[in-house]
Design an enzyme around this catalytic site. Structure first.
Site, short mmCIF file in Angstrom:
data_model
loop_
_atom_site.label_atom_id
_atom_site.label_comp_id
_atom_site.label_asym_id
_atom_site.label_seq_id
_atom_site.Cartn_x
_atom_site.Cartn_y
_atom_site.Cartn_z
N GLU A 180 -5.78 -4.75 10.47
CA GLU A 180 -4.77 -3.72 10.66
C GLU A 180 -5.05 -2.94 11.94
O GLU A 180 -5.83 -1.97 11.91
CB GLU A 180 -4.79 -2.75 9.47
CG GLU A 180 -4.43 -3.40 8.16
CD GLU A 180 -3.74 -2.40 7.24
OE1 GLU A 180 -2.65 -2.71 6.78
OE2 GLU A 180 -4.28 -1.31 7.03
N SER A 186 3.14 -2.06 10.34
CA SER A 186 4.59 -2.12 10.56
C SER A 186 5.20 -3.48 10.24
O SER A 186 6.10 -3.94 10.93
CB SER A 186 4.93 -1.69 11.99
OG SER A 186 4.49 -0.36 12.22
N GLY A 216 2.19 2.40 10.67
CA GLY A 216 3.13 3.50 10.51
C GLY A 216 3.80 3.93 11.80
O GLY A 216 4.43 4.98 11.86
N GLU A 218 -6.93 4.84 7.58
CA GLU A 218 -6.69 6.26 7.26
C GLU A 218 -7.89 6.86 6.54
O GLU A 218 -8.19 8.04 6.68
CB GLU A 218 -5.40 6.39 6.43
CG GLU A 218 -4.16 6.19 7.30
CD GLU A 218 -2.94 5.67 6.59
OE1 GLU A 218 -2.88 5.71 5.35
OE2 GLU A 218 -2.02 5.19 7.30
N ASN A 226 0.88 -1.16 0.00
CA ASN A 226 0.00 0.00 0.00
C ASN A 226 0.92 1.22 0.00
O ASN A 226 1.46 1.58 1.04
CB ASN A 226 -0.88 -0.03 1.26
CG ASN A 226 -1.69 1.24 1.44
OD1 ASN A 226 -1.77 2.08 0.54
ND2 ASN A 226 -2.29 1.40 2.61
N LYS A 254 0.28 4.25 -0.31
CA LYS A 254 -0.31 5.49 0.23
C LYS A 254 0.01 6.64 -0.73
O LYS A 254 0.12 6.41 -1.93
CB LYS A 254 0.18 5.73 1.66
CG LYS A 254 -0.02 4.47 2.52
CD LYS A 254 0.09 4.70 3.98
CE LYS A 254 -0.15 3.36 4.69
NZ LYS A 254 -0.14 3.48 6.13
N HIS A 305 -9.56 1.29 4.62
CA HIS A 305 -8.31 1.47 5.35
C HIS A 305 -8.55 2.44 6.50
O HIS A 305 -9.33 3.39 6.37
CB HIS A 305 -7.23 2.00 4.41
CG HIS A 305 -5.88 2.01 5.03
ND1 HIS A 305 -5.47 3.00 5.90
CD2 HIS A 305 -4.85 1.12 4.95
CE1 HIS A 305 -4.25 2.71 6.32
NE2 HIS A 305 -3.84 1.58 5.76
#
Ligand code: PGA
Length: 251
Positions: free
Chosen positions: A167, A212, A173, A97, A9, A11, A95
């Site tokens: 996730e 991560s 991150g 985010e 991904n 991003k 996701h």
């Protein structure tokens, strides 16, 4: 045997020259995999480049988001049909985010997954708890609710063609990876929740871990019984890291 996957991904990262080098290495690495599929989910403007660079290779590519609408006056949105035209096979939906910064709720995520399936692509549906939720001991409740809304909307047929990604928000991150045991526990819970709906789906649905994942920890995570590969952010931008992660998903 469940499909194994290593999904990058990217991003909002990349540039034409950087991407080219990365695509070339991913294409070579994908060719050497025997049972895992390497996938890169790139920003929309780079899909054409992904298609040119990866066509004919064993690597697949996809989007990181999609509109729930097939077309219309939705400025700035991209439809599933458009992604399919560019050769996407996978699309990440829900996701954290997107949920956190763009206000996507479970109902929207379910509609997006459905839009992806309607175009013959595979939605990678993300679920995961925040740190506060984990500390309150409601992880299973949270991921269970996130899964259940999507599952209701997709039905057995849709679920069968989807991929799930666990996730934990606190691991994305942050460099803080969930332990293999923590991951296994949530994956087993999710698989159980799927089995309560339909046993066949529970057995065949890939459940990826994201948060991560790096070359250094991929093997121990992917070795867990209910983990079928990973969704990789930061480390997917570094060719050597991502290639090692793909190999871990393959073994
Ligand atoms: P990370 O991101 O690997 O950089 O933690 C994972 C993800 O957001 O999919």
């Amino acid at each position: 045997m469940r499909q194994r996957l290593a999904v990058g991904n990217w991003k909002m990262h990349g540039s034409l020259p950087e991407n080219q080098a990365l695509f070339e290495k991913v294409a070579v690495a994908a060719g050497a995999l025997s049972r895992a599929i390497a996938v890169v989910c790139v920003p929309f403007p780079y899909l054409a480049q992904a298609r040119t660079a990866l066509a004919g290779s064993k690597a697949a590519w996809g989007g990181q988001n999609v509109s729930q609408h097939p077309k219309g006056a939705f400025t700035g949105e991209v439809s599933a049909g458009m992604l399919r035209e560019f050769g996407c096979r996978y699309v990440i939906v829900g996701h954290s985010e997107r949920r956190q910064f763009f206000g996507e709720d479970d109902a929207t995520v379910a509609l997006k997954a459905k839009a992806v399936l309607a175009e013959g692509m595979v939605p990678i549906v993300c679920v995961g708890e925040t740190l506060a939720e984990r500390e309150r001991g409601v992880t299973e409740e949270v991921v269970g609710r996130q899964l259940s809304l999507v599952a209701d909307r997709l039905g057995a047929e849709g679920l069968k063609a989807s991929v799930l990604a666990y996730e934990p928000v606190w691991a994305i991150g942050t460099g803080k990876t969930a332990t293999p045991e923590q991951v296994q526990a949530v994956h087993a819970y999710l698989r159980g929740a799927l089995a309560a709906r339909e046993k066949n789906i529970a057995e065949s649905m890939p459940i990826l871990y994201g948060g991560s994942v790096k070359a250094a920890n991929a093997a121990e995570l992917f070795r867990m019984r209910n983990v079928d590969g990973g969704l990789i952010g930061g480390a997917s931008l570094v060719a050597e890291e991502f290639v090692t992660i793909c190999q871990a998903a393959d073994s």
